[in-house]
Design an enzyme around this catalytic site. Sequence first.
Site, mmCIF file in Angstrom:
data_model
loop_
_atom_site.group_PDB
_atom_site.id
_atom_site.type_symbol
_atom_site.label_atom_id
_atom_site.label_comp_id
_atom_site.label_asym_id
_atom_site.label_seq_id
_atom_site.Cartn_x
_atom_site.Cartn_y
_atom_site.Cartn_z
ATOM 1 C CG HIS A 180 2.961 5.174 8.415
ATOM 2 N ND1 HIS A 180 4.311 5.224 8.122
ATOM 3 C CD2 HIS A 180 2.343 4.886 7.248
ATOM 4 C CE1 HIS A 180 4.496 4.949 6.850
ATOM 5 N NE2 HIS A 180 3.311 4.752 6.286
ATOM 6 C CG HIS A 208 3.613 1.357 9.468
ATOM 7 N ND1 HIS A 208 2.353 0.849 9.721
ATOM 8 C CD2 HIS A 208 3.685 1.535 8.128
ATOM 9 C CE1 HIS A 208 1.701 0.735 8.583
ATOM 10 N NE2 HIS A 208 2.497 1.144 7.593
ATOM 11 C CG ASN A 211 6.442 1.213 -1.638
ATOM 12 O OD1 ASN A 211 7.495 0.701 -2.009
ATOM 13 N ND2 ASN A 211 5.908 2.256 -2.245
ATOM 14 N NE ARG A 241 7.394 7.351 -0.122
ATOM 15 C CZ ARG A 241 6.375 7.199 0.726
ATOM 16 N NH1 ARG A 241 6.270 7.988 1.769
ATOM 17 N NH2 ARG A 241 5.485 6.256 0.522
ATOM 18 C CG ASP A 283 8.902 -7.155 -4.180
ATOM 19 O OD1 ASP A 283 8.964 -7.354 -2.951
ATOM 20 O OD2 ASP A 283 8.120 -7.782 -4.921
ATOM 21 C CB CYS A 284 10.984 -5.675 0.895
ATOM 22 S SG CYS A 284 11.956 -6.158 2.323
ATOM 23 N NE ARG A 285 7.110 -9.688 -2.556
ATOM 24 C CZ ARG A 285 5.921 -9.679 -3.147
ATOM 25 N NH1 ARG A 285 5.044 -10.639 -2.868
ATOM 26 N NH2 ARG A 285 5.589 -8.725 -3.990
ATOM 27 N N GLY A 333 7.384 -5.193 7.969
ATOM 28 C CA GLY A 333 7.628 -5.448 9.378
ATOM 29 C C GLY A 333 7.034 -6.759 9.860
ATOM 30 C CD GLU A 334 1.592 -6.818 9.686
ATOM 31 O OE1 GLU A 334 1.025 -7.651 8.942
ATOM 32 O OE2 GLU A 334 1.097 -5.710 9.969
#
Length: 402
Positions: A180, A208, A211, A241, A283-285, A333-334
Amino acid sequence: MDSKLILVLNCGSSSLKFAIIDAVNGDEKLSGLSECLQLDNASIKWNLEGVKGKADLGAGAAHEEALTYIVDEILSLNPALKANLFAIGHRVVHGGEQFTKSAVISDEVMKGIENCISLAPLHNPAHLIGIRAAQKALPALSNVAVFDTAFHQTMPEEAYLYALPYKLYRDNGIRRYGMHGTSHYYISLQVADVLQKPVSELNIINCHLGNGGSVCAIKNGVSVDTSMGMTPLEGLVMGTRCGDVDPAIIFHLHDELGYSMAEINDMLTKESGLLGLTEKTSDCRFVEDNYDTDEAAKRAMDLYCYRLAKYIGSYTAALDGRLDAVIFTGGIGENSAPIRQLTLERLGLLGFKVNEQENLANRFGKSSNQGIITEKDSTISMVIQTNEEWVIAQDTLALVNV
C-alpha cells in the site's frame, strides 16, 4: 497541447481495475472494473465521464479480452480519449529490494517482477499478464510499473528484519517489505497540505483499511515501519486474511490436526479475518450493521479495532516522541465511522478525543472540517480519501516525459 492522460491498470488474478486520469490535475475521465475473468460470467462495467455502462465479455474472457474491449468498445464512445492517451501506468504489488521507485517497463523490469512472484504469488503473475495485454492492445504507448513496496524501502534495518538467521535475508531476501506504499505516500502529501507543514517535517501514522489493510509509521515524510511483511498476510485483521498469528499454529494445524500445507495457506489467506471470525462474511458492513445484535459481528469488530489500535500505539515508538496525526483511508477507513470511533477510544492515553458529529460527517468521501474528526484539544485524527490512481498517473507521466 501535449496530452497528459494516463491509462492506469490494476490487475488481479481474475479482475482488471482501470481508469484514465489527467496526471496534472487528477481529473478522472474513465473508471471501471472487469471481473470474473476466465470464468463463465466474465463482465465489465465502467463510468465514462459520468455515463455508466456494463457488458458481458463472454465465457472464459481474460485480461487481454478485457483490455481489447476497453480500447475498441468503451474508448470508441469518446475517440478523443484514446487519441490523447500519453502512457500506461501499472500498479505492481511487489518489487522486492530491486525496485525502490517506479520504473519504465523493459525486459529487465519484467524479469524483476517475475523474480518477485514468490513474494506475492497472488498478485505479481496477474500484473505481468496485464502488462503484456496492455503492450499488445496499445503497442505505441510506453508502460510504467509503480510498486506498492517502493515507498517502504526507507525502513531501517531494525524495522524490516525478522529475528531469523541473518543468512535468510542475505541469501534469500526474507524480510519485511510492506504494501500500500502508493496510498501511504499520497496521504502524507495531503496531510502536509492540511496541516500546512513541509512533508519532510511530518510525523503521522496512516491506516489504509480495505479488504486488505496496513498501518504505516511515516517519520519526516518517509516510511519507517509498516504492518504488512514479506507478503500481504502479516499485520492487521483483514477481510479474509488472518494478519499476525503465532507461527507455531501452522505446525499444530499440520502435525496435530492433519491439515495439508495447501489447506493451511487457503485458510490463512482466504478463510480467516472477518470471514473467519463471523463465519458468515468478509464484508465490513455486516459487522457494523450487526455489532449490537450479533455476537459474531461484535467479536469480529472488537478484535479488528483492538488489533488496529495496538499497531497505532506501538508505532508511536518509531516517531521519536512527536505524532502530528493519525489518518484513516481506504474503503473501510474512509467510510466506517464506528471502526474509527472504537479504535480511537482505545487510544485515549495518546490524547485522542473523537468529535462524534465530525466523525459521522466524514463518510463516503465527504469531507468536513478538512477531514479532522477529533476535538480541538485532542491529538489530531483525520479521514482522507486516498487516490492511488493519481499517484500512478503522476509517476508514469514523470518517467515517460524524461
